[in-house]
Motif scaffolding. Structure first.
Motif, PDB file in Angstrom:
ATOM      1  N   ASP A 192       0.834  -1.205   0.000  1.00  0.00           N
ATOM      2  CA  ASP A 192       0.000   0.000   0.000  1.00  0.00           C
ATOM      3  C   ASP A 192       0.867   1.253   0.000  1.00  0.00           C
ATOM      4  OD1 ASP A 192      -2.322   1.605   0.178  1.00  0.00           O
ATOM      5  OD2 ASP A 192      -2.189   1.643   2.367  1.00  0.00           O
ATOM      6  N   ARG A 193       1.903   1.266   0.836  1.00  0.00           N
ATOM      7  CA  ARG A 193       2.808   2.423   0.882  1.00  0.00           C
ATOM      8  C   ARG A 193       3.558   2.596  -0.438  1.00  0.00           C
ATOM      9  NH1 ARG A 193       3.834   0.263   6.057  1.00  0.00           N
ATOM     10  NH2 ARG A 193       5.764  -0.690   5.303  1.00  0.00           N
ATOM     11  N   ALA A 194       4.001   1.470  -1.008  1.00  0.00           N
ATOM     12  CA  ALA A 194       4.761   1.542  -2.261  1.00  0.00           C
ATOM     13  C   ALA A 194       3.917   2.080  -3.405  1.00  0.00           C
ATOM     14  CB  ALA A 194       5.307   0.155  -2.609  1.00  0.00           C
ATOM     15  N   LEU A 195       2.639   1.749  -3.419  1.00  0.00           N
ATOM     16  CA  LEU A 195       1.767   2.178  -4.516  1.00  0.00           C
ATOM     17  C   LEU A 195       1.537   3.689  -4.517  1.00  0.00           C
ATOM     18  CD1 LEU A 195      -0.846  -0.727  -4.492  1.00  0.00           C
ATOM     19  CD2 LEU A 195       0.780  -0.186  -6.319  1.00  0.00           C
ATOM     20  N   LYS A 196       1.761   4.353  -3.390  1.00  0.00           N
ATOM     21  CA  LYS A 196       1.605   5.814  -3.363  1.00  0.00           C
ATOM     22  C   LYS A 196       2.565   6.488  -4.337  1.00  0.00           C
ATOM     23  CE  LYS A 196      -0.475   6.939   1.079  1.00  0.00           C
ATOM     24  NZ  LYS A 196      -0.362   7.764   2.300  1.00  0.00           N
ATOM     25  N   LYS A 197       3.690   5.838  -4.588  1.00  0.00           N
ATOM     26  CA  LYS A 197       4.697   6.431  -5.478  1.00  0.00           C
ATOM     27  C   LYS A 197       4.218   6.495  -6.930  1.00  0.00           C
ATOM     28  CE  LYS A 197       7.907   6.897  -2.310  1.00  0.00           C
ATOM     29  NZ  LYS A 197       8.437   8.225  -1.887  1.00  0.00           N
ATOM     30  N   VAL A 198       3.228   5.653  -7.286  1.00  0.00           N
ATOM     31  CA  VAL A 198       2.765   5.651  -8.674  1.00  0.00           C
ATOM     32  C   VAL A 198       1.436   6.386  -8.842  1.00  0.00           C
ATOM     33  CG1 VAL A 198       4.001   3.509  -9.145  1.00  0.00           C
ATOM     34  CG2 VAL A 198       1.589   3.414  -8.496  1.00  0.00           C
ATOM     35  N   ALA A 199       0.884   6.903  -7.738  1.00  0.00           N
ATOM     36  CA  ALA A 199      -0.376   7.652  -7.818  1.00  0.00           C
ATOM     37  C   ALA A 199      -0.195   8.855  -8.739  1.00  0.00           C
ATOM     38  CB  ALA A 199      -0.813   8.116  -6.426  1.00  0.00           C
ATOM     39  N   GLY A 200      -1.119   9.031  -9.659  1.00  0.00           N
ATOM     40  CA  GLY A 200      -1.068  10.168 -10.569  1.00  0.00           C
ATOM     41  C   GLY A 200      -0.424   9.876 -11.909  1.00  0.00           C
ATOM     42  N   GLU A 233      -8.066   9.250  -2.349  1.00  0.00           N
ATOM     43  CA  GLU A 233      -8.144  10.347  -3.331  1.00  0.00           C
ATOM     44  C   GLU A 233      -6.864  10.459  -4.132  1.00  0.00           C
ATOM     45  OE1 GLU A 233      -7.228  13.857  -5.202  1.00  0.00           O
ATOM     46  OE2 GLU A 233      -6.299  13.445  -3.254  1.00  0.00           O
ATOM     47  N   TYR A 234      -5.712  10.167  -3.505  1.00  0.00           N
ATOM     48  CA  TYR A 234      -4.439  10.293  -4.207  1.00  0.00           C
ATOM     49  C   TYR A 234      -4.429   9.448  -5.480  1.00  0.00           C
ATOM     50  CZ  TYR A 234      -2.719  12.395   0.127  1.00  0.00           C
ATOM     51  OH  TYR A 234      -2.548  13.213   1.213  1.00  0.00           O
ATOM     52  N   ASN A 244      -8.432  12.251  -9.249  1.00  0.00           N
ATOM     53  CA  ASN A 244      -8.426  12.902 -10.563  1.00  0.00           C
ATOM     54  C   ASN A 244      -9.162  12.069 -11.613  1.00  0.00           C
ATOM     55  OD1 ASN A 244      -7.065  15.271  -9.866  1.00  0.00           O
ATOM     56  ND2 ASN A 244      -5.070  14.283 -10.052  1.00  0.00           N
ATOM     57  N   HIS A 245      -9.116  10.742 -11.476  1.00  0.00           N
ATOM     58  CA  HIS A 245      -9.844   9.876 -12.398  1.00  0.00           C
ATOM     59  C   HIS A 245     -11.353  10.092 -12.258  1.00  0.00           C
ATOM     60  CE1 HIS A 245      -6.360   7.403 -13.645  1.00  0.00           C
ATOM     61  NE2 HIS A 245      -5.921   7.662 -12.427  1.00  0.00           N
ATOM     62  N   LEU A 246     -11.809  10.166 -10.998  1.00  0.00           N
ATOM     63  CA  LEU A 246     -13.235  10.387 -10.754  1.00  0.00           C
ATOM     64  C   LEU A 246     -13.648  11.773 -11.227  1.00  0.00           C
ATOM     65  CD1 LEU A 246     -15.842   9.281  -9.505  1.00  0.00           C
ATOM     66  CD2 LEU A 246     -15.101  10.193  -7.295  1.00  0.00           C
ATOM     67  N   LYS A 247     -12.789  12.743 -10.989  1.00  0.00           N
ATOM     68  CA  LYS A 247     -13.075  14.115 -11.416  1.00  0.00           C
ATOM     69  C   LYS A 247     -13.224  14.186 -12.930  1.00  0.00           C
ATOM     70  CE  LYS A 247     -11.310  18.845 -10.892  1.00  0.00           C
ATOM     71  NZ  LYS A 247     -10.235  19.689 -10.291  1.00  0.00           N
ATOM     72  N   ALA A 248     -12.376  13.467 -13.650  1.00  0.00           N
ATOM     73  CA  ALA A 248     -12.417  13.490 -15.112  1.00  0.00           C
ATOM     74  C   ALA A 248     -13.686  12.854 -15.668  1.00  0.00           C
ATOM     75  CB  ALA A 248     -11.190  12.774 -15.674  1.00  0.00           C
ATOM     76  N   MET A 249     -14.315  11.971 -14.903  1.00  0.00           N
ATOM     77  CA  MET A 249     -15.519  11.295 -15.370  1.00  0.00           C
ATOM     78  C   MET A 249     -16.771  12.161 -15.236  1.00  0.00           C
ATOM     79  SD  MET A 249     -15.027   7.402 -13.941  1.00  0.00           S
ATOM     80  CE  MET A 249     -16.526   6.817 -14.755  1.00  0.00           C
ATOM     81  N   MET A 250     -16.702  13.188 -14.403  1.00  0.00           N
ATOM     82  CA  MET A 250     -17.878  14.013 -14.164  1.00  0.00           C
ATOM     83  C   MET A 250     -18.248  14.812 -15.420  1.00  0.00           C
ATOM     84  SD  MET A 250     -18.953  13.433 -11.164  1.00  0.00           S
ATOM     85  CE  MET A 250     -18.364  12.559  -9.714  1.00  0.00           C
ATOM     86  N   PRO A 251     -19.544  15.046 -15.624  1.00  0.00           N
ATOM     87  CA  PRO A 251     -19.987  15.795 -16.816  1.00  0.00           C
ATOM     88  C   PRO A 251     -19.357  17.183 -16.884  1.00  0.00           C
ATOM     89  CG  PRO A 251     -21.848  14.752 -15.694  1.00  0.00           C
ATOM     90  CD  PRO A 251     -20.671  14.592 -14.788  1.00  0.00           C
ATOM     91  N   ASP A 252     -19.195  17.692 -18.093  1.00  0.00           N
ATOM     92  CA  ASP A 252     -18.634  19.022 -18.299  1.00  0.00           C
ATOM     93  C   ASP A 252     -19.464  20.072 -17.558  1.00  0.00           C
ATOM     94  OD1 ASP A 252     -16.664  18.004 -19.886  1.00  0.00           O
ATOM     95  OD2 ASP A 252     -17.711  18.438 -21.777  1.00  0.00           O
ATOM     96  N   GLY A 253     -18.772  21.025 -16.960  1.00  0.00           N
ATOM     97  CA  GLY A 253     -19.455  22.091 -16.248  1.00  0.00           C
ATOM     98  C   GLY A 253     -19.859  21.740 -14.842  1.00  0.00           C
ATOM     99  N   PHE A 254     -19.599  20.497 -14.450  1.00  0.00           N
ATOM    100  CA  PHE A 254     -19.965  20.042 -13.110  1.00  0.00           C
ATOM    101  C   PHE A 254     -18.862  20.449 -12.138  1.00  0.00           C
ATOM    102  CE2 PHE A 254     -21.087  17.057  -9.763  1.00  0.00           C
ATOM    103  CZ  PHE A 254     -22.468  17.019  -9.866  1.00  0.00           C
ATOM    104  N   GLU A 255     -19.232  21.074 -11.020  1.00  0.00           N
ATOM    105  CA  GLU A 255     -18.233  21.547 -10.060  1.00  0.00           C
ATOM    106  C   GLU A 255     -17.700  20.376  -9.243  1.00  0.00           C
ATOM    107  OE1 GLU A 255     -17.744  24.525  -6.192  1.00  0.00           O
ATOM    108  OE2 GLU A 255     -19.574  24.630  -7.415  1.00  0.00           O
TER     109      GLU A 255
END
Length: 269
Positions: free
Chosen positions: A157-165, A221-222, A226-237
């Protein structure tokens, strides 16, 4: 576990007179929405009067029901998003006007909660079971072996933080110690995609009202934010909570300090 936490929080009061602390405890949505469970948690907490450490030094407590507050996981995140943790003033460029859905991505579950302003909407808040980043970690642990052995899960779990993003299909190589480095690209990408789809579907299907914004928080969230944010409809806050992994804890403390300020008491940061 509660006793261990109390010993750590009030180390300076061990061996001294009995104290009457103000406490705030954050619990998962599915637990918070069950009044019996929250009642049992508060009763257990208030029944703790004496805790002895390994050296035999005693922490003496009087935890009163009106000084012990239980809040749903996400309330702290919303408070940390809306208010500066030091000044307690509203943050610039943030708003809680209207309806906010807080998506708190944890290790085991994801909690989705609705707030009208800063008021919790119980009937529209829920927990997505098996919806935490731990599902991705566990899947990689089962599929990737080093010298025929599973990787210890907390190390993984700790090691995977290095590849987040790192974008999908780009190489993701992790260091698990001892000079061992392994590529987890396919397993990580597939697992994260499945997790984000699960959260997205749960969010859209579970909330039956128009919302003004989505606030993403939690340790997961790390990886997924950003993946979830990208899925949201355009103009959605969509907003990402500051310090997402610690937001519930920091925001819970902010809530306590705000209560103290209203009562005319000052609490040092």
């Amino acid at each position: 576990q509660l006793k261990v936490l109390l010993l750590q929080m009030f180390t300076a009061y061990r061996g001294k007179d009995r104290i009457r602390p103000n406490l705030i405890l954050s619990v998962p949505i599915e637990q918070y929405n069950d009044e019996k469970i929250t009642g049992d948690i508060k009763s257990s907490l208030c029944s703790i009067t004496n805790i002895e450490d390994q050296e035999g030094c005693c922490l003496r407590l009087k935890i009163e029901p009106n000084r012990a507050r239980i809040i749903p996981e996400s309330s702290g995140a919303l408070a940390h998003y809306a208010f500066d943790a030091v000044s307690l003033n509203p943050r610039k460029d943030t708003s809680t006007v209207g309806i906010t859905a807080v998506v708190d991505i944890g290790y085991l579950t994801t909690n989705v909660s609705l707030y009208e302003g800063t008021t919790y909407v119980k009937d529209s808040s829920f927990t997505i079971s098996r919806g935490g980043f731990g599902t991705v970690v566990k899947d990689i642990q089962e599929k990737v072996k080093v010298n025929g052995r599973q990787i210890e899960i907390s190390r993984l779990d700790r090691a995977l933080k290095k590849v987040a993003g790192i974008p999908p299909k780009k190489e993701k190589k992790i260091d698990i110690g001892g000079g061992a480095k392994i590529v987890v690209t396919q397993y990580y990408d597939n697992g994260l995609e499945a997790l984000v789809n699960l959260i997205y579907d749960g969010l859209l299907n579970g909330i039956g009202t128009v919302i003004n914004r989505v606030l993403i928080s939690g340790g997961g969230e790390y990886h997924a934010g950003n993946h979830l944010k990208a899925m949201m409809p355009d103009g959605f806050e969509v907003a990402i909570c500051p310090d997402p992994e610690l937001a519930n804890a920091i925001g819970g403390y902010t809530i306590l300090r705000q209560q103290a300020a209203k009562a005319g008491k000052f609490v040092e940061e």
